[in-house]
Design a protein around this motif. Sequence first.
Motif, PDB file in Angstrom:
ATOM      1  N   ALA A 294      74.578  62.396  36.029  1.00 48.54           N
ATOM      2  CA  ALA A 294      73.788  62.226  34.809  1.00 48.54           C
ATOM      3  C   ALA A 294      72.760  63.327  34.611  1.00 48.54           C
ATOM      4  O   ALA A 294      72.205  63.462  33.509  1.00 48.54           O
ATOM      5  N   GLY A 295      72.489  64.112  35.651  1.00 50.22           N
ATOM      6  CA  GLY A 295      71.548  65.226  35.531  1.00 50.22           C
ATOM      7  C   GLY A 295      70.170  64.785  35.086  1.00 50.22           C
ATOM      8  O   GLY A 295      69.588  63.848  35.645  1.00 50.22           O
ATOM      9  N   PRO A 296      69.607  65.421  34.040  1.00 49.09           N
ATOM     10  CA  PRO A 296      68.242  65.101  33.593  1.00 49.09           C
ATOM     11  C   PRO A 296      68.105  63.713  32.975  1.00 49.09           C
ATOM     12  O   PRO A 296      66.987  63.276  32.711  1.00 49.09           O
ATOM     13  N   ASP A 297      69.220  63.017  32.723  1.00 51.27           N
ATOM     14  CA  ASP A 297      69.175  61.699  32.079  1.00 51.27           C
ATOM     15  C   ASP A 297      69.450  60.568  33.062  1.00 51.27           C
ATOM     16  O   ASP A 297      69.821  59.459  32.668  1.00 51.27           O
ATOM     17  N   THR A 330      64.894  58.775  46.395  1.00 39.51           N
ATOM     18  CA  THR A 330      63.535  59.293  46.586  1.00 39.51           C
ATOM     19  C   THR A 330      63.436  60.740  46.117  1.00 39.51           C
ATOM     20  O   THR A 330      62.464  61.427  46.430  1.00 39.51           O
ATOM     21  N   CYS A 331      64.440  61.190  45.396  1.00 33.30           N
ATOM     22  CA  CYS A 331      64.433  62.548  44.857  1.00 33.30           C
ATOM     23  C   CYS A 331      63.887  62.532  43.436  1.00 33.30           C
ATOM     24  O   CYS A 331      63.700  61.464  42.839  1.00 33.30           O
ATOM     25  N   LEU A 332      63.616  63.711  42.909  1.00 31.99           N
ATOM     26  CA  LEU A 332      63.041  63.853  41.574  1.00 31.99           C
ATOM     27  C   LEU A 332      64.104  64.325  40.588  1.00 31.99           C
ATOM     28  O   LEU A 332      64.927  65.189  40.906  1.00 31.99           O
ATOM     29  N   VAL A 333      64.061  63.767  39.386  1.00 36.66           N
ATOM     30  CA  VAL A 333      65.052  64.094  38.359  1.00 36.66           C
ATOM     31  C   VAL A 333      64.716  65.449  37.741  1.00 36.66           C
ATOM     32  O   VAL A 333      63.552  65.721  37.429  1.00 36.66           O
ATOM     33  N   PRO A 334      65.704  66.324  37.559  1.00 39.68           N
ATOM     34  CA  PRO A 334      65.420  67.638  36.957  1.00 39.68           C
ATOM     35  C   PRO A 334      65.046  67.520  35.489  1.00 39.68           C
ATOM     36  O   PRO A 334      65.300  66.500  34.834  1.00 39.68           O
ATOM     37  N   LEU A 335      64.430  68.577  34.975  1.00 42.23           N
ATOM     38  CA  LEU A 335      64.088  68.656  33.553  1.00 42.23           C
ATOM     39  C   LEU A 335      65.218  69.352  32.800  1.00 42.23           C
ATOM     40  O   LEU A 335      65.885  70.232  33.340  1.00 42.23           O
ATOM     41  N   PRO A 336      65.425  68.971  31.533  1.00 34.07           N
ATOM     42  CA  PRO A 336      66.388  69.732  30.723  1.00 34.07           C
ATOM     43  C   PRO A 336      65.902  71.171  30.539  1.00 34.07           C
ATOM     44  O   PRO A 336      64.704  71.423  30.474  1.00 34.07           O
ATOM     45  N   GLU A 337      66.817  72.077  30.479  1.00 38.60           N
ATOM     46  CA  GLU A 337      66.442  73.479  30.276  1.00 38.60           C
ATOM     47  C   GLU A 337      65.754  73.640  28.921  1.00 38.60           C
ATOM     48  O   GLU A 337      66.241  73.152  27.899  1.00 38.60           O
ATOM     49  N   GLU A 350      59.971  61.684  12.646  1.00 39.90           N
ATOM     50  CA  GLU A 350      60.866  62.432  11.761  1.00 39.90           C
ATOM     51  C   GLU A 350      61.677  63.491  12.505  1.00 39.90           C
ATOM     52  O   GLU A 350      62.809  63.778  12.131  1.00 39.90           O
ATOM     53  N   LYS A 351      61.087  64.069  13.584  1.00 42.43           N
ATOM     54  CA  LYS A 351      61.804  65.128  14.293  1.00 42.43           C
ATOM     55  C   LYS A 351      61.314  65.225  15.731  1.00 42.43           C
ATOM     56  O   LYS A 351      60.154  64.906  16.040  1.00 42.43           O
ATOM     57  N   ILE A 352      62.224  65.685  16.624  1.00 43.31           N
ATOM     58  CA  ILE A 352      61.893  65.917  18.023  1.00 43.31           C
ATOM     59  C   ILE A 352      62.499  67.252  18.442  1.00 43.31           C
ATOM     60  O   ILE A 352      63.353  67.810  17.746  1.00 43.31           O
ATOM     61  N   TRP A 353      62.042  67.763  19.593  1.00 40.54           N
ATOM     62  CA  TRP A 353      62.610  69.023  20.103  1.00 40.54           C
ATOM     63  C   TRP A 353      64.047  68.783  20.566  1.00 40.54           C
ATOM     64  O   TRP A 353      64.324  67.860  21.332  1.00 40.54           O
ATOM     65  N   TYR A 354      64.924  69.634  20.117  1.00 39.17           N
ATOM     66  CA  TYR A 354      66.330  69.516  20.511  1.00 39.17           C
ATOM     67  C   TYR A 354      66.501  69.638  22.020  1.00 39.17           C
ATOM     68  O   TYR A 354      67.247  68.873  22.644  1.00 39.17           O
ATOM     69  N   HIS A 355      65.806  70.585  22.639  1.00 40.84           N
ATOM     70  CA  HIS A 355      65.995  70.836  24.072  1.00 40.84           C
ATOM     71  C   HIS A 355      65.471  69.677  24.933  1.00 40.84           C
ATOM     72  O   HIS A 355      65.845  69.589  26.110  1.00 40.84           O
ATOM     73  N   ASN A 356      64.615  68.820  24.393  1.00 40.53           N
ATOM     74  CA  ASN A 356      64.148  67.671  25.176  1.00 40.53           C
ATOM     75  C   ASN A 356      65.225  66.603  25.326  1.00 40.53           C
ATOM     76  O   ASN A 356      65.277  65.896  26.334  1.00 40.53           O
ATOM     77  N   VAL A 357      66.062  66.469  24.301  1.00 39.03           N
ATOM     78  CA  VAL A 357      67.199  65.537  24.351  1.00 39.03           C
ATOM     79  C   VAL A 357      68.414  66.277  23.781  1.00 39.03           C
ATOM     80  O   VAL A 357      68.846  66.021  22.662  1.00 39.03           O
ATOM     81  N   PRO A 358      68.979  67.195  24.534  1.00 41.18           N
ATOM     82  CA  PRO A 358      70.003  68.102  23.985  1.00 41.18           C
ATOM     83  C   PRO A 358      71.380  67.454  23.872  1.00 41.18           C
ATOM     84  O   PRO A 358      72.331  67.843  24.556  1.00 41.18           O
TER      85      PRO A 358
END
Length: 818
Positions: A294-297, A330-337, A350-358
């Motif tokens: 699932a990566g960053p999600d 116990t590991c940390l989830v990565p951030l989306p690029e 109305e709008k969000i950053w595309y890269h936050n939820v790509p």
Amino acid sequence: MALGKYSRIDGRKSSSSYCSTVSIVVFVALCLVGVWMLTSSSIVPVQNVDVSTQKNKNDMKEPVSESNESKPNNDNSESNPKQFEDNPGDLPDNTTKGDNNVTVAQEEDNNSEETSEHATDKKQEEDSESKSEDTSKPKMENGEEKTEDGEWKTVDKDSEAGETTTDNSDKQGDDENDKNSDSDENEKKSEENSGATKDADKGDGQTEEKVEQNEDKEPSQSSENKTEDGQADDQVPSEVFPSGANSELLNETTTQNGAWSTQTSESKNEKEAQKSSDSNQQGGYNWKLCNVTAGPDYIPCLDNWEAIRSLRSTKHYEHRERHCPEDPPTCLVPLPEGYQRSIEWPTSREKIWYHNVPHTKLAEVKGHQNWVKVTGDYLTFPGGGTQFKHGALHYIDFIQQSLPDIAWGKRSRVVLDVGCGVASFGGFLFERNVITMSFAPKDEHEAQVQFALERGIPAISAVMGTKRLPFPGRVFDVVHCARCRVPWHIEGGKLLLELNRVLRPGGFFIWSATPVYQKLAEDVEIWTAMKKLTKSICWEEVQITKDRVNSVGIAIYQKTISNECYEKRSETEPPLCQDSDDPNAAWKVPLQACIHKVPVDAADRGSRWPELWSARLDKPPYWLLSSQIGVYGKAAPDDFNADYKHWQRVVSQSYVNGMGINWKNVRNVMDMKAIYGGFAAALKDMNVWVMNVVPIDSPDTLPIIFERGLFGIYHDWCESFSTYPRSYDLLHADHLFSKLKNKCNFAAVVAEADRVLRPEGQLLVRDKVEIINELESMLKAMHWEIRFTYAKDKEGLLCVQKTMWRPTKVETISYAIA
């Protein structure tokens, strides 16, 4: 001539004044004897110094005994050095509330230090110089001067006259002249003793007030104050310290029952904490990055592919339900690029950053239905959806017009939105003073709940499968389902009966799916089955209407408020639930196709509608009785009120202004251990929403939270929360971590807090000091910024901010690999 004349005059003056001088000396001596007899009783109780030490000083005291007789308080000041004033709370009463002369002696101690009897011989040799230097040399604050040899020399100053008295006994003429002023001064002292005693008592009060004011000061500040008062140990030779009965009073590093702690203990604790923190950072907490499909999600309880692959069936959406690993990560989830701080509300609606939820799949599939679109660097939400193409707000107002009794933001305050999509319905209900718990599964529609949370709209990942929803019974004012493809009618209406469980008696179910208004064969079949089912569970069909603008139809049902309908049914399907079936039991409880009766006793929750919003927020629910004991041990209504006042005070006086939190950046808030919802209630006027989490091993107060117009959820913090990573701007934990310390994998709980919190979001913790210290060490190892710490009476407060830092080392989670 001149010399002879002046010689005769001087001679006559000396001979004529001799008798008067003798008379004065005799008179003064008698006065001194009288004064000594009067004051000797006040000296006796203070003779508590070490005998051996006093004996060694007798020879040095004898030369000044005559002058000291006029100032008997000097003996008392010798036996009570100023160091004792550092903590009057440690002294016995008879040393702080003695007779008048003892009090005067304590006042004189503020201006003199008896620390140099060992230098008396040298002062006798320099007597003539010392008297002339008295008016020319600057005086030390505490009456101390240092000789060229480095020895300390005490100058006994009269606190009222301001004159210096040397330790000479050879110049009797000078001593006799000094006695005149000394006797006058002693008369003044005897007249002012009672007033001095009052001043001393007042001073004690002032000292106590200073202790209270300085409790919050840093150790360095406390140390500074002590030094200015002449109380630093290194400024006084050790030989003047008494031993024996009073010696234990000077062991301040081991005497911790007073108002002040010592710099030694403070520094030692801090050094140990820093050492522990350094060791933890270096070897104790080596955080790694999660390597998962699932990566960053990554949601640990929903992405447990090992458990999903072992399921026997997915017919009831079992694969979308929670399957938590026995060994939580116990590991940390990565951030989306390309991740950056979320856009602030209300622009985020109305709008969000595309890269936050790509994710673009939902835009590709539902773009023509106004769910979500890709617009440059943004994902935009036109405000519509499949059922309200011309805007969610128009749809919401159309419902109000169709059924005025819905009364958005007054009668109807807490809504459950089933199959929410991107949660535009809940997002626009905020404008009508309504809060909505939206939920949808983590499925092929890809991140619809994540879109909602990124927009600043409440939502959780959940599915109506085989288990009850994590909410108590009879708590939602309205349940809504727009074009949801839930097969309500199958298996005895099991899923619709679950909505019946959580809906208040008299509450509304709003259904705007295609069977309501379309005439396709499948839709007609579903509509027919739905009409039969709603009638059998005693839901009244109050409104069926069509929105001409959106071209959708709406069916509104109302849940019954009595059990009379159940008793009159011609058929007993679905059956009534057994009396032993608790409708509030919701944690991993299997669904059953039965109807829970509505309460009929006027004192039972759900027997009548709550007060209108917002009157219901700050009043104890009608069903909280004084005969019940609350969480904090008071009568339940009093407990509720005390909790409300407490959090009003804490939030207004501490959290809003004292933590350094920029509340403009805060939208999604979670209270990880809510009791009555007081924290959320105190944030009512803030531009935030609060998810109140009631742990499953805490008192079940979640119905109270819903009753006051707030919402929440049950949860076990030994498992991951049903939300996407980076969901919340602020986490609040009041004495939660200490409960979890010995129950769960503590590192996994901290890693979960990191997963849920957005970068640059804040964690507020109130807990025991040892828990605060451990958390601080673990979070420092994550490179979180410590914004605020405070500790008092073994309780602590910690405010930390998450950063963008992620580990470089990777840990593969085998059960999360598809």
